[in-house]
Design a protein around this motif. Structure first.
Motif, PDB file in Angstrom:
ATOM      1  N   LYS A   7     -21.435   0.697 -56.288  1.00  0.00           N
ATOM      2  CA  LYS A   7     -20.786   0.890 -54.994  1.00  0.00           C
ATOM      3  C   LYS A   7     -19.276   0.758 -55.140  1.00  0.00           C
ATOM      4  N   THR A   8     -18.558   1.687 -54.548  1.00  0.00           N
ATOM      5  CA  THR A   8     -17.099   1.656 -54.557  1.00  0.00           C
ATOM      6  C   THR A   8     -16.593   0.510 -53.684  1.00  0.00           C
ATOM      7  N   GLN A   9     -15.609  -0.202 -54.194  1.00  0.00           N
ATOM      8  CA  GLN A   9     -15.001  -1.326 -53.478  1.00  0.00           C
ATOM      9  C   GLN A   9     -13.547  -1.005 -53.164  1.00  0.00           C
ATOM     10  N   ASN A  10     -13.063  -1.542 -52.060  1.00  0.00           N
ATOM     11  CA  ASN A  10     -11.655  -1.389 -51.694  1.00  0.00           C
ATOM     12  C   ASN A  10     -10.918  -2.664 -52.072  1.00  0.00           C
ATOM     13  N   ASN A  11     -10.088  -2.581 -53.090  1.00  0.00           N
ATOM     14  CA  ASN A  11      -9.254  -3.710 -53.498  1.00  0.00           C
ATOM     15  C   ASN A  11      -7.930  -3.561 -52.753  1.00  0.00           C
ATOM     16  N   THR A  12      -7.846  -4.181 -51.571  1.00  0.00           N
ATOM     17  CA  THR A  12      -6.669  -4.003 -50.718  1.00  0.00           C
ATOM     18  C   THR A  12      -5.423  -4.621 -51.338  1.00  0.00           C
ATOM     19  N   PHE A  17      -9.120   1.891 -54.632  1.00  0.00           N
ATOM     20  CA  PHE A  17     -10.569   1.986 -54.503  1.00  0.00           C
ATOM     21  C   PHE A  17     -11.112   1.961 -55.920  1.00  0.00           C
ATOM     22  N   GLN A  20     -16.731  -0.036 -60.409  1.00  0.00           N
ATOM     23  CA  GLN A  20     -16.888  -0.767 -61.665  1.00  0.00           C
ATOM     24  C   GLN A  20     -18.062  -0.195 -62.439  1.00  0.00           C
ATOM     25  N   THR A  25     -13.549   0.934 -65.474  1.00  0.00           N
ATOM     26  CA  THR A  25     -13.419   1.094 -64.028  1.00  0.00           C
ATOM     27  C   THR A  25     -12.845   2.462 -63.709  1.00  0.00           C
ATOM     28  N   GLU A  61     -17.272   7.901 -51.583  1.00  0.00           N
ATOM     29  CA  GLU A  61     -17.404   6.546 -51.044  1.00  0.00           C
ATOM     30  C   GLU A  61     -16.064   6.003 -50.545  1.00  0.00           C
ATOM     31  N   SER A  62     -14.969   6.385 -51.178  1.00  0.00           N
ATOM     32  CA  SER A  62     -13.645   5.971 -50.695  1.00  0.00           C
ATOM     33  C   SER A  62     -13.381   6.578 -49.321  1.00  0.00           C
ATOM     34  N   ILE A  65     -15.260   4.700 -46.699  1.00  0.00           N
ATOM     35  CA  ILE A  65     -14.590   3.442 -46.360  1.00  0.00           C
ATOM     36  C   ILE A  65     -13.435   3.727 -45.389  1.00  0.00           C
TER      37      ILE A  65
END
Length: 101
Positions: A7-12, A17, A20, A25, A61-62, A65
C-alpha cells in the motif's frame, strides 16, 4: 513479492508518496503550492522493479490519497502526466485549474 498486498503511504514530512518494496522504495516527490494544489514533481521506481506495474500502482494510489484529502493536482512529472492522459476520465476532476497535461 505480492504487489497487491503493498500500500502506498503519504510521507508528509518528506512530501513523498512511497511504496515500500522488498529491498527498495518507489516514490513520487511532491510539493504543496500556495493554492493548496499538489505539484507531482518526480516519480522513481527502482530499476529492478520497472515493467512490473509498480509505477502505475504508485500513481493510482497516490491519486486516491489526494482525492480522499479533497485536493487538486498539478502534474509536472512526465510519468504521472502520461498515466493521467491514459486514464483521463478517472482523474480529470483532480486537475487544478490551469493544470496542463
Amino acid at each position: 513479492m505480492d504487489l497487491a498486498s503493498l500500500k502506498t503511504q503519504n510521507n508528509t514530512e518528506e512530501q513523498r508518496f512511497m511504496l515500500q518494496l522488498e529491498d527498495s522504495t518507489a516514490f513520487i516527490d511532491y510539493k504543496i503550492g500556495k493554492s493548496g494544489a499538489v505539484y507531482l514533481i518526480h516519480t522513481e521506481v527502482p530499476d529492478e522493479m520497472e515493467g512490473q506495474g509498480v509505477g502505475h500502482k504508485l500513481v493510482r494510489e497516490s491519486l486516491e490519497i489526494i482525492e480522499k484529502d479533497d485536493l487538486k493536482i498539478i502534474p509536472l512529472c512526465p510519468f504521472v502526466k502520461s498515466f493521467i492522459q491514459n486514464h483521463l476520465s478517472d482523474y480529470e476532476h483532480l486537475l487544478a485549474e490551469g493544470a496542463k497535461l
